[in-house]
Scaffold this motif. Structure first.
Motif, PDB file in Angstrom:
ATOM      1  N   GLU A  44       0.844  -1.206   0.000  1.00 52.68           N
ATOM      2  CA  GLU A  44       0.000   0.000   0.000  1.00 52.68           C
ATOM      3  C   GLU A  44       0.880   1.257   0.000  1.00 52.68           C
ATOM      4  O   GLU A  44       0.597   2.228  -0.704  1.00 52.68           O
ATOM      5  N   GLU A  75      -4.460   5.200  -1.128  1.00 46.57           N
ATOM      6  CA  GLU A  75      -3.484   4.133  -0.834  1.00 46.57           C
ATOM      7  C   GLU A  75      -2.869   4.358   0.552  1.00 46.57           C
ATOM      8  O   GLU A  75      -2.614   3.399   1.281  1.00 46.57           O
ATOM      9  N   HIS A  78      -5.231   3.094   3.055  1.00 49.04           N
ATOM     10  CA  HIS A  78      -5.120   1.628   3.136  1.00 49.04           C
ATOM     11  C   HIS A  78      -3.904   1.250   3.973  1.00 49.04           C
ATOM     12  O   HIS A  78      -3.963   0.358   4.815  1.00 49.04           O
ATOM     13  N   GLU A 158      -9.133  -1.517  -5.049  1.00 49.70           N
ATOM     14  CA  GLU A 158      -8.094  -1.931  -6.003  1.00 49.70           C
ATOM     15  C   GLU A 158      -8.708  -2.127  -7.394  1.00 49.70           C
ATOM     16  O   GLU A 158      -8.077  -1.820  -8.398  1.00 49.70           O
ATOM     17  N   HIS A 161      -8.953   1.279  -8.804  1.00 46.19           N
ATOM     18  CA  HIS A 161      -7.626   1.798  -9.167  1.00 46.19           C
ATOM     19  C   HIS A 161      -7.176   1.231 -10.509  1.00 46.19           C
ATOM     20  O   HIS A 161      -6.611   1.932 -11.340  1.00 46.19           O
TER      21      HIS A 161
HETATM   22 FE   LIG Z   1      -4.605  -0.035  -1.913  1.00 51.43          FE
END
Ligand SMILES: [Fe+2]
Ligand SMILES: [Fe+2]
Length: 204
Positions: A44, A75, A78, A158, A161
């Protein structure tokens, strides 16, 4: 291989990935949850770093910072979430030897622009796609409820992303160039996992 973003609705539809993750990886990962968690924290952190690096490298590229800045922030959120679980289990952010995966992919990013930009988006997207696939497996197979919940929360981001990197590439490169290069890099990505790193890692 059909790589259209619209395909990416569900967890089993990651068309970018040539090879599926093996059962051996799943067994290794669920037998070593703390090591995977620690490696995940580093992943991450690195994902945030990649988004920032691209944003800084292409600082004048229209529309890029507006997308990559929130991605980097997400991120880091996370990262903080994984870190807090690590800490609650008495662990710190220890150093960990990385598997060769990231270095192999980075080596395949061509040096000249605009090909460097295209490859950078595609490699980042492939890593997101693989993370999504593996978190999905962990969210199903991990015997630990807290970890199952963690992975099932994070895997949705994710997937998004992956879509972001696909769109960044698709807005700037013609579809044929994009899909043929994606196929080459997807092969590199899957091959990088074939010789499995002995240690349990998110991308081993
Ligand atoms: Fe992530
Ligand atoms: Fe991500």
């Amino acid at each position: 291989m059909d790589n259209s973003h619209s395909q990416f609705g569900g967890q089993s539809k990651i068309r970018w990935l040539i090879e599926k993750t093996s059962e051996d990886w799943v067994n290794l990962a669920i037998s070593n949850p703390m090591e995977i968690l620690l490696d995940h924290a580093h992943c991450e952190r690195k994902a945030a770093g990649v988004a920032l690096q691209l944003m800084f490298r292409y600082v004048s590229e229209p529309g890029l910072s507006a997308v990559l800045s929130p991605l980097a922030r997400e991120e880091l959120e996370h990262f903080e979430r994984v870190l807090s679980i690590l800490n609650s289990r008495g662990r710190k952010l220890e150093k960990l030897v990385s598997p060769p995966y990231g270095a192999i992919l980075a080596k395949n990013i061509r040096k000249d622009e605009p090909r460097r930009m295209l490859d950078s988006f595609l490699v980042a997207g492939l890593i997101e796609a693989r993370s999504h696939e593996r978190m999905t497996l962990l969210s199903i197979h991990s015997p630990d409820l807290e970890l199952r919940n963690l992975y099932s929360d994070l895997l949705k981001s994710e997937a998004r992303h992956f879509g972001i990197y696909w769109r960044l590439a698709d807005e700037r490169f013609d579809r044929n160039t994009l899909t043929s290069r994606l196929e080459e890099l997807a092969k590199v990505e899957s091959d990088a996992l074939v010789e499995m790193h002995q240690e349990p890692r998110m991308h081993s």
